[in-house]
Design an enzyme around this catalytic site. Structure first.
Site, PDB file in Angstrom:
ATOM      1  N   LYS A   1       0.850  -1.192   0.000  1.00 13.38           N
ATOM      2  CA  LYS A   1       0.000   0.000   0.000  1.00 13.38           C
ATOM      3  C   LYS A   1       0.884   1.239   0.000  1.00 13.38           C
ATOM      4  O   LYS A   1       1.721   1.432   0.895  1.00 13.38           O
ATOM      5  CB  LYS A   1      -0.830  -0.007   1.277  1.00 13.38           C
ATOM      6  CG  LYS A   1      -2.311   0.131   1.053  1.00 13.38           C
ATOM      7  CD  LYS A   1      -3.004  -0.036   2.377  1.00 13.38           C
ATOM      8  CE  LYS A   1      -4.431   0.392   2.307  1.00 13.38           C
ATOM      9  NZ  LYS A   1      -5.042   0.398   3.627  1.00 13.38           N
TER      10      LYS A   1
HETATM   11  C1  E4P Z   1      -8.403   1.250   3.305  1.00 12.07           C
HETATM   12  O1  E4P Z   1      -7.534   0.625   2.740  1.00 12.07           O
HETATM   13  C2  E4P Z   1      -8.210   1.954   4.582  1.00 12.07           C
HETATM   14  O2  E4P Z   1      -7.518   1.101   5.456  1.00 12.07           O
HETATM   15  C3  E4P Z   1      -9.503   2.284   5.272  1.00 12.07           C
HETATM   16  O3  E4P Z   1     -10.610   1.965   4.473  1.00 12.07           O
HETATM   17  C4  E4P Z   1      -9.551   3.644   5.890  1.00 12.07           C
HETATM   18  O4  E4P Z   1     -10.813   3.806   6.478  1.00 12.07           O
HETATM   19  P1  E4P Z   1     -11.128   4.955   7.562  1.00 12.07           P
HETATM   20  O5  E4P Z   1     -11.365   6.224   6.833  1.00 12.07           O
HETATM   21  O6  E4P Z   1     -12.381   4.455   8.244  1.00 12.07           O
HETATM   22  O7  E4P Z   1      -9.948   5.017   8.480  1.00 12.07           O
END
Ligand code: E4P
Length: 219
Positions: A87
């Site tokens: 990521k």
């Molecule tokens: C996605 O890859 C992220 O980990 C996640 O969806 C972030 O979500 P949040 O905005 O609830 O922290």
């Protein structure tokens, strides 16, 4: 639309895998920290052992900020398991890292995407997945799901192979809309997965069937 679980909680992942409904997991530093462990590698390797189907994907986020360090870190994280997607944030340094790592056949999930332009550039750099954050856009009064639809339209128009992960999902309606606008994947917290399953009429129906059955079986 495929479903990924957005968590680093091993119990939740095991439960969802048993139901046969998830083919991937997305983690991020906040989610790993929430589980009270600093050992990202052990967490990701454990998850990769649980979610390991042929088409599975487990995202592990880089913590570096410059391109060179992201590339180095990306190579290490990709070596943890064959189904790891690294990521990488939607920044200039991130694009440079994506461009290098994708040429090495390393799978990438470009994260923290908040615009169509970021998504186009990620796709051009060779990212496997792009993760627009729906909930965080909604939180500041923008239409997060509109962004998902716009990115899907542009990718379809140019036949770009990058898959769209609807991320930062906050409720079950987000999942329905993501599916309707053509997101390839929705990554959902465990609580939202449960909300997708549960319906009061299903519960009422089961108890009514069982009550009726008891009446005949007591005759
Ligand atoms: C996605 O890859 C992220 O980990 C996640 O969806 C972030 O979500 P949040 O905005 O609830 O922290």
């Amino acid at each position: 639309m495929r479903i990924f679980l957005d968590t680093a909680n091993i119990d939740q992942i095991k439960k969802a895998v048993k139901m046969g409904v998830i083919s991937g997991v997305t983690t991020n530093p906040s989610l790993v920290a929430k589980e009270n462990t600093a050992d990202y590698e052990t967490v990701v390797k454990t998850i990769c052992g649980i979610v390991n189907g042929p088409d599975s994907s487990v995202s592990a986020e880089v913590l570096s900020e410059d391109a060179e360090s992201m590339i180095e870190e990306g190579r290490i994280k990709a070596s943890w398991a064959p189904n790891v997607a690294v990521k990488i944030p939607s920044t200039a340094a991130g694009l440079e890292a994506i461009s290098t790592l994708s040429k090495e056949k390393i799978k990438i999930n470009m994260t923290l995407c908040f615009s169509v332009n970021q998504a186009i550039l990620g796709a051009r750099a060779g990212t496997t997945f792009v993760s627009p954050f729906v909930g965080r856009l909604d939180d500041i009064g923008h239409d997060g799901m509109q962004l998902i639809g716009d990115i899907v339209t542009v990718f379809d128009h140019y036949k770009l192979p990058t898959q769209v992960i609807a991320a930062s999902i906050r409720n079950p309606l987000h999942c329905v809309t993501a599916a309707k606008v053509g997101a390839h994947i929705a990554t959902v917290p465990y609580s939202v997965l449960m909300q997708m399953i549960n319906h009061p009429l299903t519960d009422i129906g089961i108890s009514r069937f069982l009550d009726d059955w008891k009446k005949v079986s007591q005759k």
